[in-house]
Design a protein around this motif. Structure first.
Motif, short mmCIF file in Angstrom:
data_model
loop_
_atom_site.label_atom_id
_atom_site.label_comp_id
_atom_site.label_asym_id
_atom_site.label_seq_id
_atom_site.Cartn_x
_atom_site.Cartn_y
_atom_site.Cartn_z
N TRP A 18 -36.38 43.67 -55.50
CA TRP A 18 -37.41 42.63 -55.45
C TRP A 18 -38.19 42.72 -54.14
CZ3 TRP A 18 -36.13 37.76 -52.58
CH2 TRP A 18 -37.21 36.89 -52.54
N ALA A 58 -36.83 33.59 -55.45
CA ALA A 58 -36.36 34.48 -56.50
C ALA A 58 -35.15 33.85 -57.17
CB ALA A 58 -35.99 35.84 -55.92
N GLN A 108 -41.34 42.37 -59.42
CA GLN A 108 -41.37 40.92 -59.67
C GLN A 108 -40.28 40.51 -60.65
OE1 GLN A 108 -45.56 41.58 -60.41
NE2 GLN A 108 -45.97 39.64 -59.41
N ASP A 159 -38.95 36.81 -59.76
CA ASP A 159 -39.52 36.14 -58.60
C ASP A 159 -40.13 34.81 -59.04
OD1 ASP A 159 -42.02 36.54 -59.65
OD2 ASP A 159 -42.84 37.57 -57.90
#
Ligand code: UDP
Ligand code: MG
Length: 331
Positions: free
Chosen positions: A113, A91, A118, A163
Motif C-alpha cells: 500500500w 487503510a 490502493q 486504502d
C-alpha cells in the motif's frame, strides 16, 4: 502530520478455541507496524460460545481493540460489512478470524500500500482444503471466470487491504447480497497482489456451512452475470426451432400418408419430461433473480449492532429518526 492509521477488521463466530492465539498474533503485528496507529475491529457475529466474554476481557486490557457485537448471527459477509461500516482509517485490512489468513502477512500488505497500491489482495498460492470442499472451490472458480461479466481474479478471498478511498467506495455499494471478491474487483483502483500460503484453520470446524457457501457462490454468479438468463433464452429459441422442424416432418408424413398409425409413445414421454424439466429450470433461474431483487427492494438492514466497546456506536442511516436509543443501531 499525525501517523497514518490502520484498521484490521475481523469477524468472529464461535472461535473460542483460537481467540487467544489470534489476539496475541494481532497484537504482535500491531507492535511491529508502529508508528502506524493500529486498531483491530472485532465483529462478534452472534457467537454462542465464550467468544464474546473473551473478547470483552481482551479489550479491557488492550486499548487498540474495538468490539462490535451484532444482535444475532447474520453471517460472514454482513459481519464484515459491519466492521467496514465502522472503519475510518487511512487503510483497512479485512481478514477471517480463523487464522487461515495469517496476521503476519499484514506488514507486507501495508508495505505494498505504501508503495502506491490502493487495493492489495492477498492471493493464495496454495489451498489447504481437501475433498469435496476443494473440488467445489475449484469448480466454482473455473465456472465463475467463464460466466461473470467481467474479470474477477480467482484465489482471492476475504484477506485484503483497501486504502481510505477504495474502502469508502466499497462501503457505499448498496447491495445486500454481497460477494466481496466481486465487489472489490468491481470498484477498480490500482490493485496489486501479494502471494501467501493459506494455512489450515487453527482450531475448530469451518463456521460457514456448506449451504451458506453454496448461497455465497450463487450470490457471486447472480449478482455478477446475466448470462444464465441469456442462456435460457437461447435454449428456448433452439428448442423451438428444433420443435418446429420436427413438427413439420410429422405433418408432412401425415398428409402424404407415409405414417398414419399413432406411434412414438416413448418419444412423446421423453420430450414432455425434457421440456417440463427445461421449463422448471428456467422458472427457477428467474426465481433466483426475482428473489434477490425482492430482497434488495425491501431494504432491510444487513446487520444490527447491539453494543460496541472501544468504538462509538453510530447510526448512519437513521440518525434523523427520534425513536432509536443509543444502543440500537442499524445500517
Ligand atoms: N464467520 C462469521 N459468521 C458466520 C460464519 C463465519 O462471522 O456466520 C466468521 C468466522 O468466525 C471466521 C470467518 O467468518 O472468522 C470465516 O469463516 P470460516 O472459516 O468458517 O469460513 P471458510 O474458511 O469456510 O470460508
Ligand atoms: Mg476459514
Amino acid at each position: 502530520m499525525p501517523d497514518p492509521t490502520l484498521d484490521i477488521i475481523v469477524p468472529i463466530y464461535n472461535e473460542q478455541e483460537l481467540l487467544e492465539e489470534l489476539c496475541t498474533r494481532l497484537k504482535n503485528v500491531c507492535n511491529e507496524l508502529a508508528p502506524l496507529r493500529c486498531r483491530v475491529i472485532f465483529v462478534n457475529d452472534g457467537s454462542a460460545d465464550q467468544s464474546w466474554p473473551m473478547l470483552v476481557k481482551q479489550q479491557e486490557r488492550e486499548p487498540r481493540f474495538a468490539l462490535i457485537n451484532l444482535s444475532r448471527n447474520f453471517g460472514h459477509q454482513p459481519a464484515l460489512t459491519a466492521g467496514m461500516a465502522y472503519s475510518d482509517a487511512d487503510a483497512s485490512v479485512i481478514m477471517d478470524g480463523d487464522l487461515q489468513d495469517p496476521p503476519e502477512l499484514i506488514p507486507k500488505l501495508v508495505q505494498t500500500w505504501r508503495d502506491g497500491a490502493q487495493v492489495v489482495l492477498a492471493s493464495r498460492s496454495s489451498r489447504t482444503e481437501t475433498g469435496l470442499r476443494r473440488i467445489g472451490f475449484d469448480l466454482f472458480h473455473r465456472f465463475f471466470s467463464q460466466i461473470s461479466d467481467f474479470d474477477i481474479p480467482a484465489n482471492n478471498g476475504t484477506f485484503s487491504l483497501l486504502d481510505r478511498r477504495a474502502m469508502l467506495h466499497l462501503k457505499s455499494l448498496p447491495e445486500r447480497h454481497r460477494f466481496l471478491p466481486g465487489l472489490r474487483a468491481w470498484i477498480g483502483f490500482e490493485q496489486r497482489e501479494v502471494l501467501y500460503d493459506r494455512d489450515d484453520r487453527a482450531a475448530g470446524q469451518p463456521k460457514q456451512t456448506f449451504k451458506r457457501l453454496v448461497t455465497y457462490a450463487m450470490d457471486g454468479v447472480f449478482s455478477f452475470s446475466e448470462k444464465p438468463l441469456r442462456m435460457m433464452t437461447w435454449a428456448g429459441l433452439t428448442i423451438s426451432l428444433v420443435g418446429f422442424l420436427i413438427a413439420t416432418v410429422f405433418v408432412i408424413k401425415r398428409l402424404t400418408g407415409v405414417e398414419v398409425a399413432a406411434t412414438g409413445f416413448t418419444t412423446l414421454v421423453t420430450l414432455t419430461l425434457f421440456l417440463g424439466g427445461i421449463q422448471l429450470t428456467a422458472l427457477g433461474l428467474l426465481g433466483e433473480y426475482l428473489g434477490r431483487t425482492y430482497d434488495e427492494v425491501k431494504r432491510r438492514p444487513l446487520f444490527i449492532v447491539r453494543e460496541t466497546f472501544g468504538i462509538q456506536i453510530r447510526d448512519p442511516q437513521c440518525s434523523s429518526t427520534h425513536h432509536t436509543n443509543s444502543n440500537d443501531q442499524s445500517l
